[in-house]
Every structure is written in C-alpha cells, then in structure tokens.
Design a protein around this motif. Structure first.
Motif, PDB file in Angstrom:
ATOM      1  N   UNK A   1     -12.104 -24.465  16.994  1.00  0.00           N
ATOM      2  CA  UNK A   1     -12.382 -23.042  16.997  1.00  0.00           C
ATOM      3  C   UNK A   1     -11.139 -22.293  16.535  1.00  0.00           C
ATOM      4  N   UNK A   2     -11.307 -21.482  15.483  1.00  0.00           N
ATOM      5  CA  UNK A   2     -10.156 -20.747  14.957  1.00  0.00           C
ATOM      6  C   UNK A   2     -10.631 -19.420  14.392  1.00  0.00           C
ATOM      7  N   UNK A   3      -9.687 -18.538  14.076  1.00  0.00           N
ATOM      8  CA  UNK A   3     -10.031 -17.194  13.624  1.00  0.00           C
ATOM      9  C   UNK A   3     -10.916 -17.233  12.367  1.00  0.00           C
ATOM     10  N   UNK A   4     -11.975 -16.420  12.369  1.00  0.00           N
ATOM     11  CA  UNK A   4     -12.920 -16.403  11.256  1.00  0.00           C
ATOM     12  C   UNK A   4     -12.204 -16.031   9.951  1.00  0.00           C
ATOM     13  N   UNK A   5     -12.569 -16.704   8.880  1.00  0.00           N
ATOM     14  CA  UNK A   5     -11.870 -16.585   7.597  1.00  0.00           C
ATOM     15  C   UNK A   5     -11.786 -15.172   7.041  1.00  0.00           C
ATOM     16  N   UNK A   6     -12.817 -14.339   7.127  1.00  0.00           N
ATOM     17  CA  UNK A   6     -12.706 -12.996   6.538  1.00  0.00           C
ATOM     18  C   UNK A   6     -11.571 -12.157   7.107  1.00  0.00           C
ATOM     19  N   UNK A   7     -11.060 -12.545   8.289  1.00  0.00           N
ATOM     20  CA  UNK A   7      -9.984 -11.772   8.911  1.00  0.00           C
ATOM     21  C   UNK A   7      -8.617 -12.078   8.318  1.00  0.00           C
ATOM     22  N   UNK A   8      -8.477 -13.193   7.589  1.00  0.00           N
ATOM     23  CA  UNK A   8      -7.148 -13.559   7.106  1.00  0.00           C
ATOM     24  C   UNK A   8      -7.108 -14.059   5.654  1.00  0.00           C
ATOM     25  N   UNK A   9      -8.250 -14.384   5.031  1.00  0.00           N
ATOM     26  CA  UNK A   9      -8.179 -15.020   3.708  1.00  0.00           C
ATOM     27  C   UNK A   9      -7.830 -14.067   2.574  1.00  0.00           C
ATOM     28  N   UNK A  10      -7.636 -12.774   2.887  1.00  0.00           N
ATOM     29  CA  UNK A  10      -7.180 -11.834   1.863  1.00  0.00           C
ATOM     30  C   UNK A  10      -5.659 -11.732   1.809  1.00  0.00           C
ATOM     31  N   UNK A  11      -4.972 -12.413   2.728  1.00  0.00           N
ATOM     32  CA  UNK A  11      -3.521 -12.293   2.829  1.00  0.00           C
ATOM     33  C   UNK A  11      -2.828 -13.313   1.928  1.00  0.00           C
ATOM     34  N   UNK A  12      -1.798 -12.876   1.249  1.00  0.00           N
ATOM     35  CA  UNK A  12      -0.992 -13.761   0.407  1.00  0.00           C
ATOM     36  C   UNK A  12       0.482 -13.429   0.609  1.00  0.00           C
ATOM     37  N   UNK A  13       1.331 -14.370   0.242  1.00  0.00           N
ATOM     38  CA  UNK A  13       2.781 -14.168   0.298  1.00  0.00           C
ATOM     39  C   UNK A  13       3.238 -13.653   1.662  1.00  0.00           C
ATOM     40  N   UNK A  14       2.745 -14.299   2.717  1.00  0.00           N
ATOM     41  CA  UNK A  14       3.136 -13.922   4.084  1.00  0.00           C
ATOM     42  C   UNK A  14       4.602 -14.290   4.294  1.00  0.00           C
ATOM     43  N   UNK A  15       5.391 -13.312   4.717  1.00  0.00           N
ATOM     44  CA  UNK A  15       6.825 -13.561   4.880  1.00  0.00           C
ATOM     45  C   UNK A  15       7.214 -14.077   6.241  1.00  0.00           C
TER      46      UNK A  15
END
Length: 311
Positions: free
Chosen positions: A222-236
């Motif tokens: 069980x993990x956070x649903x993809x639509x909540x994070x798959x728009x993020x790139x280049x996380x520092x």
C-alpha cells in the motif's frame, strides 16, 4: 520482594513519570508555549529519576530486612537486582539517566534553534509521539536552505516538518516549493491549518493521497496513489516519513522503486526512523542503486534520521 514485583513497580513508576512529562510537553506544544514544552521534558525526566530513587530506596530497605533472615539466597537475589538497576539508572554512559539527559538536551536545543532561526507567527502542528524529532526538523531546514533556486521538496507524511521546511524556504526568499503527501485527510487538515497560520500556504502544496495497491519486489504493498506524485520531476530533497510503519512490512520501500528516477542529480534523501529494521533494509536498497556506475552515499546521521546524497 520477587523479581516480578520489582519489575511491576519499576514500570508503574516509569509510566507515571512519562505521562506527566509528555502531558506537559504536548500541552505546551499545542499552546505554542515552548517554555512549557521544555519544562515538561525536564519535569518528566526528574519525575522518572525520582521514582527510580524511591524504588532503589525500597530495595535497599528490603535488603536490610532480609539480612536478618536465614534465607541468604534471597539476599543475593536482591543485591544482584540492586546492582543491575543501579547500573541502568546511574550516570554512566548508556544508563537511563544519561539517555534522558541526552534526549532533553537534544530536543530542547533543536527547538530553541528552530525558533531562533524561523520565528513563527502562528502555532505549529502539535507534536506527538510519532512526530519527527526536532533535531530531524532542524536537519531538513538546513538542507532546504542549501537547495538550488526553484527546487522542489517532496515530503512523505505531513506534520510539523512541513511548516519548518516552508519557513526555511521563506527565509531564503521563498524559491523552494514544499510538496507534502498525506494519507489521512483529517491530519492533512491539521497540517494545513498550521501552514495557513504561519503564512506559508503559498509555499506548500499539501496533497491528500490515499494509499493504493502497488507491486514491488516485496510483493503487493500500500503506497500513495500515483496521481498525487507522478507529475513531480527533479526533486531536490525527499523526506521519507510515511506511510506509517503499521501499514505493513517494508511500508516505505516503494519510494525506492517509484521515486528514484524523479530525483534531481545530487538530490538529498532523508530517511526518518532509520534505526528500525525495515528502514535499515530500505537504506541498503537506496545505497545499492546504480547511476552510471555511481551510488548514493550517506552524508549525515542525526539521531534516528539518515541523509544520503544521490549521484
């Protein structure tokens, strides 16, 4: 006095001291009165030590009674227990008193430093037993202040650290965005209120993310649903403090498989609760990642949080 009765007395006295100190500390945190927080921590420590002193006195009294008795085996048992408890509660390294002193100094120092660096106009998220340590929050703010302009921070599990990191971003000009995923809608609202009261809501993107089924090397999790994070790139900066460990075995491992490719080169990953077995295994998985023959490296260990830098 039997060993079981000694143990029960010890636990009751310890529990009373912890409840008193925790009640004051949490009450002070809710009221944003840090003098009360510190007083609660100190009072809790000395309550525990006082209770242990009473217990030791009782053991010594019992020893004197048994010395007049022909049952020498009882006397030996009491003396052995007295020596063992004295070692645990004394001032030697690793003793209960030494550990309590360390925790009080550590948390008090970190809280005072945070409030000196980032004066807060409003109340914070109430501190709880599962909150990240103040020392961890301080470490996160230090990394926020070192990020390149325009960076994104991703936090797994919202709370007081959300506010502290946003305040650190504000201090450097507000050019770092904090994205926080929270599985609990109720707790997300608590965090959102604290964010608003501290006037950093323009810097925080708090997303309620329900836990969904994902498949990893550990099977279905069980993990956070993809639509909540798959728009993020280049996380520092990635702070892993969720989902809760009670979600299941290796609950936080999916971050390795699902987020590693979304991290910027040189990104920092901070793992909370890194002293637990599941998090130790996850840390090993992070360190084993291969990026063109290069691997992440541990750059800091502060209390129960470990920071590593991606290649």
């Amino acid at each position: 006095m039997s060993r079981s009765r000694l143990t029960r007395s010890f636990l009751v006295l310890m529990g009373a001291g912890c409840v008193i100190g925790a009640a004051l500390a949490v009450g002070g945190a809710v009221a944003e009165n840090w003098v009360v927080v510190v007083a609660g921590l100190v009072l809790g420590m000395f309550t525990i030590l006082g209770a242990l002193a009473v217990l030791l006195a009782r053991i010594q009294s019992q020893t004197r009674v048994i010395e007049a008795s022909p049952r020498r085996e009882d006397l030996k048992q009491i003396r052995d227990e007295l020596r063992a408890i004295t070692r645990r509660v004394g001032t030697s390294p690793g003793s209960l008193e030494a550990r309590l002193r360390h925790h009080v100094i550590r948390d008090t120092s970190a809280l005072l430093t945070l409030h000196d660096l980032y004066p807060t106009p409003g109340e914070h998220v109430p501190l709880t037993s599962w909150s990240a340590y103040p020392a961890t929050a301080l470490m996160l703010t230090e990394h926020v202040r070192e990020l390149p302009a325009g960076s994104t921070v991703l936090e797994l599990g919202s709370g007081a650290t959300t506010v502290w990191m946003a305040l650190a971003s504000r201090r450097r000009g507000g050019d770092v965005r904090i994205v926080s995923l929270e599985a609990s809608a109720d707790f997300a609202e608590v965090t959102r209120t604290a964010v608003r009261r501290n006037a950093v809501d323009d810097l925080v993107d708090l997303r309620v993310a329900a836990l969904d089924a994902v498949t990893t090397k550990h099977g279905q999790q069980q993990w956070y649903e993809a639509p909540a994070w798959n728009d993020l790139t280049a996380i520092g900066l990635l702070f892993i403090d969720g989902p809760p460990g009670g979600t299941g075995p290796n609950a936080r491992y999916p971050a390795v498989e699902l987020l590693a490719e979304q991290l910027a080169p040189g990104a920092v990953v901070v793992i909370d609760d890194a002293d637990r077995d599941d998090e130790k295994a996850m840390l090993a998985d992070w360190l084993a990642l291969d990026r063109g023959g290069r691997h992440p490296e541990i750059i800091e260990v502060r209390e129960n949080a470990t920071a590593l830098r991606m290649p």
